[in-house]
Design a protein around this motif. Sequence first.
Motif, mmCIF file in Angstrom:
data_model
loop_
_atom_site.group_PDB
_atom_site.id
_atom_site.type_symbol
_atom_site.label_atom_id
_atom_site.label_comp_id
_atom_site.label_asym_id
_atom_site.label_seq_id
_atom_site.Cartn_x
_atom_site.Cartn_y
_atom_site.Cartn_z
ATOM 1 N N ALA A 103 -78.263 -24.392 -8.450
ATOM 2 C CA ALA A 103 -79.105 -25.504 -8.015
ATOM 3 C C ALA A 103 -80.402 -25.593 -8.820
ATOM 4 C CB ALA A 103 -79.417 -25.360 -6.523
ATOM 5 N N PHE A 104 -80.799 -24.491 -9.439
ATOM 6 C CA PHE A 104 -82.082 -24.442 -10.147
ATOM 7 C C PHE A 104 -81.934 -24.193 -11.645
ATOM 8 C CE2 PHE A 104 -82.335 -22.532 -5.908
ATOM 9 C CZ PHE A 104 -83.082 -23.512 -5.273
ATOM 10 N N CYS A 105 -80.748 -23.867 -12.078
ATOM 11 C CA CYS A 105 -80.511 -23.462 -13.467
ATOM 12 C C CYS A 105 -80.539 -24.664 -14.406
ATOM 13 C CB CYS A 105 -79.159 -22.751 -13.561
ATOM 14 S SG CYS A 105 -78.779 -22.137 -15.208
ATOM 15 N N GLN A 106 -81.231 -24.506 -15.498
ATOM 16 C CA GLN A 106 -81.339 -25.565 -16.497
ATOM 17 C C GLN A 106 -80.163 -25.579 -17.475
ATOM 18 O OE1 GLN A 106 -84.003 -27.894 -16.425
ATOM 19 N NE2 GLN A 106 -84.105 -26.896 -14.421
ATOM 20 N N LEU A 107 -79.395 -24.496 -17.514
ATOM 21 C CA LEU A 107 -78.266 -24.402 -18.441
ATOM 22 C C LEU A 107 -77.233 -25.492 -18.180
ATOM 23 C CD1 LEU A 107 -76.723 -22.976 -20.712
ATOM 24 C CD2 LEU A 107 -75.755 -21.448 -18.969
ATOM 25 N N LYS A 108 -76.976 -25.799 -16.922
ATOM 26 C CA LYS A 108 -75.966 -26.797 -16.579
ATOM 27 C C LYS A 108 -76.266 -28.135 -17.265
ATOM 28 C CE LYS A 108 -73.593 -28.691 -12.555
ATOM 29 N NZ LYS A 108 -73.501 -28.641 -11.088
ATOM 30 N N GLY A 109 -77.520 -28.566 -17.254
ATOM 31 C CA GLY A 109 -77.901 -29.818 -17.901
ATOM 32 C C GLY A 109 -77.684 -29.779 -19.401
ATOM 33 N N VAL A 110 -78.000 -28.643 -20.004
ATOM 34 C CA VAL A 110 -77.804 -28.477 -21.443
ATOM 35 C C VAL A 110 -76.314 -28.552 -21.780
ATOM 36 C CG1 VAL A 110 -78.048 -26.862 -23.383
ATOM 37 C CG2 VAL A 110 -79.922 -27.141 -21.737
ATOM 38 N N LEU A 111 -75.496 -27.883 -20.977
ATOM 39 C CA LEU A 111 -74.049 -27.895 -21.216
ATOM 40 C C LEU A 111 -73.448 -29.278 -20.990
ATOM 41 C CD1 LEU A 111 -73.005 -24.450 -19.691
ATOM 42 C CD2 LEU A 111 -73.231 -25.066 -22.105
ATOM 43 N N TYR A 112 -73.915 -30.004 -19.992
ATOM 44 C CA TYR A 112 -73.466 -31.383 -19.792
ATOM 45 C C TYR A 112 -73.786 -32.228 -21.027
ATOM 46 C CZ TYR A 112 -71.993 -31.669 -14.876
ATOM 47 O OH TYR A 112 -71.304 -31.553 -13.705
ATOM 48 N N GLU A 113 -74.995 -32.073 -21.531
ATOM 49 C CA GLU A 113 -75.405 -32.829 -22.714
ATOM 50 C C GLU A 113 -74.523 -32.483 -23.915
ATOM 51 O OE1 GLU A 113 -79.341 -33.458 -25.537
ATOM 52 O OE2 GLU A 113 -79.569 -32.464 -23.598
ATOM 53 N N ALA A 114 -74.227 -31.203 -24.075
ATOM 54 C CA ALA A 114 -73.371 -30.759 -25.179
ATOM 55 C C ALA A 114 -71.964 -31.330 -25.043
ATOM 56 C CB ALA A 114 -73.335 -29.236 -25.242
ATOM 57 N N ARG A 115 -71.421 -31.282 -23.830
ATOM 58 C CA ARG A 115 -70.074 -31.827 -23.601
ATOM 59 C C ARG A 115 -70.055 -33.325 -23.875
ATOM 60 N NH1 ARG A 115 -67.476 -31.860 -17.729
ATOM 61 N NH2 ARG A 115 -69.062 -33.452 -17.566
ATOM 62 N N ASN A 116 -71.081 -34.032 -23.418
ATOM 63 C CA ASN A 116 -71.138 -35.471 -23.655
ATOM 64 C C ASN A 116 -71.248 -35.791 -25.141
ATOM 65 O OD1 ASN A 116 -70.948 -35.885 -20.918
ATOM 66 N ND2 ASN A 116 -73.136 -36.216 -20.616
ATOM 67 N N SER A 117 -71.997 -34.991 -25.887
ATOM 68 C CA SER A 117 -72.103 -35.182 -27.334
ATOM 69 C C SER A 117 -70.758 -34.919 -28.012
ATOM 70 C CB SER A 117 -73.170 -34.257 -27.918
ATOM 71 O OG SER A 117 -74.437 -34.617 -27.454
ATOM 72 N N PHE A 118 -70.081 -33.882 -27.568
ATOM 73 C CA PHE A 118 -68.750 -33.538 -28.085
ATOM 74 C C PHE A 118 -67.815 -34.741 -27.951
ATOM 75 C CE2 PHE A 118 -64.508 -31.707 -27.013
ATOM 76 C CZ PHE A 118 -64.241 -31.024 -28.182
ATOM 77 N N PHE A 119 -67.770 -35.316 -26.754
ATOM 78 C CA PHE A 119 -66.874 -36.455 -26.534
ATOM 79 C C PHE A 119 -67.379 -37.721 -27.207
ATOM 80 C CE2 PHE A 119 -64.836 -33.883 -23.226
ATOM 81 C CZ PHE A 119 -63.528 -34.059 -23.646
ATOM 82 N N SER A 120 -68.659 -37.861 -27.370
ATOM 83 C CA SER A 120 -69.197 -39.015 -28.080
ATOM 84 C C SER A 120 -68.688 -39.031 -29.520
ATOM 85 C CB SER A 120 -70.723 -38.976 -28.047
ATOM 86 O OG SER A 120 -71.253 -40.057 -28.759
ATOM 87 N N VAL A 121 -68.665 -37.876 -30.155
ATOM 88 C CA VAL A 121 -68.139 -37.779 -31.519
ATOM 89 C C VAL A 121 -66.641 -38.085 -31.525
ATOM 90 C CG1 VAL A 121 -67.660 -36.212 -33.448
ATOM 91 C CG2 VAL A 121 -69.907 -36.190 -32.349
ATOM 92 N N LEU A 122 -65.894 -37.467 -30.620
ATOM 93 C CA LEU A 122 -64.446 -37.692 -30.568
ATOM 94 C C LEU A 122 -64.104 -39.145 -30.264
ATOM 95 C CD1 LEU A 122 -63.374 -34.432 -28.744
ATOM 96 C CD2 LEU A 122 -62.899 -35.037 -31.125
ATOM 97 N N ASP A 123 -64.920 -39.791 -29.449
ATOM 98 C CA ASP A 123 -64.688 -41.199 -29.116
ATOM 99 C C ASP A 123 -64.943 -42.127 -30.300
ATOM 100 O OD1 ASP A 123 -63.933 -40.635 -26.514
ATOM 101 O OD2 ASP A 123 -65.933 -40.968 -25.684
#
Length: 146
Positions: A103-123
């Motif tokens: 609930a407090f960890c900032q890593l989750k947001g960073v990983l979401y951003e990374a995953r979204n960037s990954f799919f943005s390139v693939l798209d």
Amino acid sequence: MQLTQYTDYSIRVLIYLCIHDKQLATINEIAKSYHISRNHLGKIVHHLALSGYISTARGKGGGMRLSRSPEKIILGEVIRRTEGEIHLAECFSDLHNTCPISAFCQLKGVLYEARNSFFSVLDSYTLADIVKNECNLRCALPASTV
């Protein structure tokens, strides 16, 4: 992050069908060309057909081919359909998350951003984009006569 073998083989099937578009291809041909299990490939072909990427014909003289033009097969879409929900960390799953700091960890947001960037390139790439070296691919994967 690593794609599953299922996704890897799915993309290989699409590549094969794209570069051998003049005739129907069979599971046996593709399995032999890539040196992979025919049984595993059967499940993949079934899923690709259900997803609308390929069309199949049964019986003597049957086989498969792309059902869309390569320019309309978006890599990000294929990977999402074959991978399913991609959880980079336990905290991505509401069902299986047991991390006490999620609930407090900032890593989750960073990983979401990374995953979204990954799919943005693939798209931004299609099957047509990855077979521009079709001549080389065809030489490496000649259509076999099984």
